[in-house]
Write a protein that holds these residues in place. Structure first.
Motif, PDB file in Angstrom:
ATOM      1  N   ASP A   9       0.908  -1.216  -0.186  1.00 15.26           N
ATOM      2  CA  ASP A   9       0.004   0.227   0.011  1.00 15.26           C
ATOM      3  C   ASP A   9       0.810   1.297   0.071  1.00 15.26           C
ATOM      4  O   ASP A   9       0.578   2.145  -0.801  1.00 15.26           O
ATOM      5  N   PHE A  10       1.909   1.195   0.723  1.00 14.50           N
ATOM      6  CA  PHE A  10       2.905   2.281   0.718  1.00 14.50           C
ATOM      7  C   PHE A  10       3.572   2.672  -0.552  1.00 14.50           C
ATOM      8  O   PHE A  10       3.556   3.863  -1.092  1.00 14.50           O
ATOM      9  N   THR A  12       1.969   2.018  -3.360  1.00 18.39           N
ATOM     10  CA  THR A  12       0.994   2.542  -4.194  1.00 18.39           C
ATOM     11  C   THR A  12       0.626   4.029  -3.988  1.00 18.39           C
ATOM     12  O   THR A  12       0.597   4.877  -4.683  1.00 18.39           O
ATOM     13  N   VAL A  13       0.631   4.377  -2.748  1.00 18.01           N
ATOM     14  CA  VAL A  13       0.772   5.861  -2.209  1.00 18.01           C
ATOM     15  C   VAL A  13       1.706   6.695  -2.960  1.00 18.01           C
ATOM     16  O   VAL A  13       1.693   7.752  -3.436  1.00 18.01           O
ATOM     17  N   ILE A  16       1.435   7.108  -6.656  1.00 20.74           N
ATOM     18  CA  ILE A  16       0.266   8.211  -6.929  1.00 20.74           C
ATOM     19  C   ILE A  16       0.650   9.525  -6.602  1.00 20.74           C
ATOM     20  O   ILE A  16       0.437  10.533  -7.394  1.00 20.74           O
ATOM     21  N   LEU A  17       1.491   9.543  -5.459  1.00 22.41           N
ATOM     22  CA  LEU A  17       2.145  11.000  -5.040  1.00 22.41           C
ATOM     23  C   LEU A  17       2.813  11.645  -6.173  1.00 22.41           C
ATOM     24  O   LEU A  17       3.206  12.631  -6.523  1.00 22.41           O
ATOM     25  N   TRP A 104       5.377   1.041  -9.913  1.00 23.99           N
ATOM     26  CA  TRP A 104       3.891   0.490  -9.649  1.00 23.99           C
ATOM     27  C   TRP A 104       3.687  -1.081 -10.217  1.00 23.99           C
ATOM     28  O   TRP A 104       3.126  -1.675  -9.709  1.00 23.99           O
TER      29      TRP A 104
END
Length: 161
Positions: A9-10, A12-13, A16-17, A104
Protein backbone atom coordinates in the motif's frame (compact mmCIF):
# COMPACT_ATOMS: atom_id res chain seq x y z
CA UNK A 1 -1.21 -21.19 -11.16
CA UNK A 2 1.38 -18.44 -10.64
CA UNK A 3 0.59 -16.18 -7.73
CA UNK A 4 0.83 -12.43 -8.43
CA UNK A 5 2.90 -10.41 -6.00
CA UNK A 6 0.80 -7.80 -4.19
CA UNK A 7 2.00 -4.21 -4.36
CA UNK A 8 2.49 -2.76 -0.87
CA UNK A 9 0.00 0.00 0.00
CA UNK A 10 2.83 2.40 0.82
CA UNK A 11 4.33 1.88 -2.66
CA UNK A 12 0.90 2.55 -4.19
CA UNK A 13 0.64 5.82 -2.28
CA UNK A 14 4.19 6.86 -3.29
CA UNK A 15 3.50 6.18 -6.97
CA UNK A 16 0.25 8.16 -6.91
CA UNK A 17 1.96 11.07 -5.13
CA UNK A 18 4.75 10.94 -7.72
CA UNK A 19 2.25 11.03 -10.60
CA UNK A 20 0.35 13.97 -9.12
CA UNK A 21 3.48 15.98 -8.30
CA UNK A 22 5.18 15.17 -11.59
CA UNK A 23 2.02 16.03 -13.50
CA UNK A 24 1.91 19.45 -11.87
CA UNK A 25 5.59 20.06 -12.66
CA UNK A 26 5.14 18.83 -16.24
CA UNK A 27 2.17 21.13 -16.87
CA UNK A 28 4.04 24.07 -15.34
CA UNK A 29 7.10 23.48 -17.49
CA UNK A 30 5.01 23.10 -20.65
CA UNK A 31 3.38 26.44 -19.83
CA UNK A 32 6.86 27.89 -19.32
CA UNK A 33 7.89 26.69 -22.79
CA UNK A 34 4.71 28.04 -24.35
CA UNK A 35 5.23 31.48 -22.81
CA UNK A 36 9.02 31.65 -23.19
CA UNK A 37 9.01 34.30 -25.93
CA UNK A 38 6.65 36.52 -23.93
CA UNK A 39 8.82 36.02 -20.84
CA UNK A 40 11.90 37.01 -22.87
CA UNK A 41 10.23 40.29 -23.87
CA UNK A 42 9.29 41.00 -20.24
CA UNK A 43 12.84 40.16 -19.16
CA UNK A 44 14.27 42.69 -21.59
CA UNK A 45 11.90 45.40 -20.30
CA UNK A 46 12.61 44.48 -16.67
CA UNK A 47 16.35 44.46 -17.27
CA UNK A 48 16.26 48.09 -18.42
CA UNK A 49 14.30 49.12 -15.34
CA UNK A 50 16.60 47.13 -13.06
CA UNK A 51 19.67 48.84 -14.48
CA UNK A 52 18.20 52.22 -13.53
CA UNK A 53 17.12 50.94 -10.11
CA UNK A 54 20.58 49.48 -9.44
CA UNK A 55 22.25 52.80 -10.24
CA UNK A 56 19.97 54.63 -7.79
CA UNK A 57 20.38 51.89 -5.19
CA UNK A 58 24.17 52.01 -5.51
CA UNK A 59 24.08 55.76 -4.86
CA UNK A 60 21.75 55.45 -1.86
CA UNK A 61 23.41 52.43 -0.26
CA UNK A 62 26.82 51.77 -1.83
CA UNK A 63 27.59 48.96 0.61
CA UNK A 64 24.70 46.93 -0.83
CA UNK A 65 25.14 47.99 -4.45
CA UNK A 66 27.38 45.12 -5.49
CA UNK A 67 25.25 42.56 -3.63
CA UNK A 68 22.07 43.85 -5.28
CA UNK A 69 23.80 43.91 -8.66
CA UNK A 70 24.98 40.32 -8.20
CA UNK A 71 21.50 39.07 -7.27
CA UNK A 72 19.92 40.90 -10.19
CA UNK A 73 22.53 39.46 -12.56
CA UNK A 74 21.82 35.94 -11.34
CA UNK A 75 18.08 36.47 -11.72
CA UNK A 76 18.47 37.73 -15.29
CA UNK A 77 20.74 34.76 -16.06
CA UNK A 78 18.04 32.37 -14.79
CA UNK A 79 15.37 34.11 -16.89
CA UNK A 80 17.58 34.00 -19.97
CA UNK A 81 17.88 30.22 -19.57
CA UNK A 82 14.22 29.55 -18.79
CA UNK A 83 13.73 27.38 -21.89
CA UNK A 84 16.75 25.20 -21.12
CA UNK A 85 15.66 24.83 -17.50
CA UNK A 86 12.15 23.82 -18.60
CA UNK A 87 13.50 21.24 -21.07
CA UNK A 88 15.78 19.69 -18.43
CA UNK A 89 12.91 19.50 -15.97
CA UNK A 90 10.56 17.99 -18.56
CA UNK A 91 13.10 15.31 -19.50
CA UNK A 92 13.81 14.52 -15.85
CA UNK A 93 10.12 14.38 -14.95
CA UNK A 94 9.45 11.99 -17.85
CA UNK A 95 12.14 9.67 -16.47
CA UNK A 96 10.65 9.99 -12.97
CA UNK A 97 7.19 9.12 -14.34
CA UNK A 98 8.53 6.15 -16.29
CA UNK A 99 10.39 4.93 -13.22
CA UNK A 100 7.36 5.24 -10.96
CA UNK A 101 5.23 3.38 -13.52
CA UNK A 102 7.78 0.57 -13.52
CA UNK A 103 7.77 0.51 -9.70
CA UNK A 104 3.95 0.41 -9.80
CA UNK A 105 4.43 -2.80 -11.78
CA UNK A 106 6.98 -3.95 -9.15
CA UNK A 107 10.02 -3.59 -11.42
CA UNK A 108 13.14 -2.69 -9.47
CA UNK A 109 14.68 -1.05 -12.57
CA UNK A 110 12.12 1.75 -12.14
CA UNK A 111 13.83 2.77 -8.90
CA UNK A 112 17.07 3.49 -10.74
CA UNK A 113 15.24 5.29 -13.55
CA UNK A 114 13.48 7.41 -10.90
CA UNK A 115 16.85 8.30 -9.35
CA UNK A 116 18.28 9.16 -12.79
CA UNK A 117 15.36 11.54 -13.42
CA UNK A 118 15.90 13.30 -10.11
CA UNK A 119 19.67 13.59 -10.71
CA UNK A 120 19.05 15.05 -14.19
CA UNK A 121 16.66 17.65 -12.78
CA UNK A 122 18.93 18.75 -9.94
CA UNK A 123 22.17 18.41 -11.92
CA UNK A 124 20.70 20.23 -14.91
CA UNK A 125 19.62 23.16 -12.75
CA UNK A 126 23.11 23.36 -11.23
CA UNK A 127 24.83 23.13 -14.61
CA UNK A 128 22.64 25.86 -16.12
CA UNK A 129 22.53 28.22 -13.13
CA UNK A 130 25.83 27.27 -11.51
CA UNK A 131 26.51 27.21 -7.80
CA UNK A 132 25.12 30.73 -7.46
CA UNK A 133 22.65 31.79 -4.79
CA UNK A 134 19.79 31.48 -7.31
CA UNK A 135 21.06 28.04 -8.38
CA UNK A 136 21.26 26.81 -4.80
CA UNK A 137 17.82 28.18 -3.92
CA UNK A 138 16.41 26.50 -7.04
CA UNK A 139 17.54 23.03 -5.97
CA UNK A 140 16.74 23.07 -2.25
CA UNK A 141 13.10 22.01 -2.64
CA UNK A 142 13.68 19.43 -5.40
CA UNK A 143 16.66 18.00 -3.49
CA UNK A 144 14.69 17.52 -0.27
CA UNK A 145 11.80 15.89 -2.15
CA UNK A 146 14.22 13.69 -4.14
CA UNK A 147 16.03 12.44 -1.04
CA UNK A 148 12.76 11.72 0.77
CA UNK A 149 11.20 9.84 -2.16
CA UNK A 150 14.39 7.92 -2.97
CA UNK A 151 14.51 6.76 0.66
CA UNK A 152 10.80 5.86 0.74
CA UNK A 153 10.92 4.03 -2.58
CA UNK A 154 14.12 2.33 -1.40
CA UNK A 155 12.24 0.98 1.60
CA UNK A 156 9.95 -0.80 -0.89
CA UNK A 157 12.71 -2.39 -3.00
CA UNK A 158 12.24 -5.77 -1.35
CA UNK A 159 8.73 -5.95 -2.83
CA UNK A 160 10.07 -5.42 -6.39
CA UNK A 161 11.60 -7.86 -8.86
Amino acid sequence: MTEMKKRPDFLTVLCILTWVGSGIVLIGQLITLATASFTKELTDIAEEGMDEAMEEFAEEAPEFGSLFSNIMGQSIHALEHLTELALVRIFGVLLVLAGSLMMWNLKKTGYYLFIAGKVIIIGGILIILGASAIGMMSIIGPLIVAIAFIAMYGANLKAMN
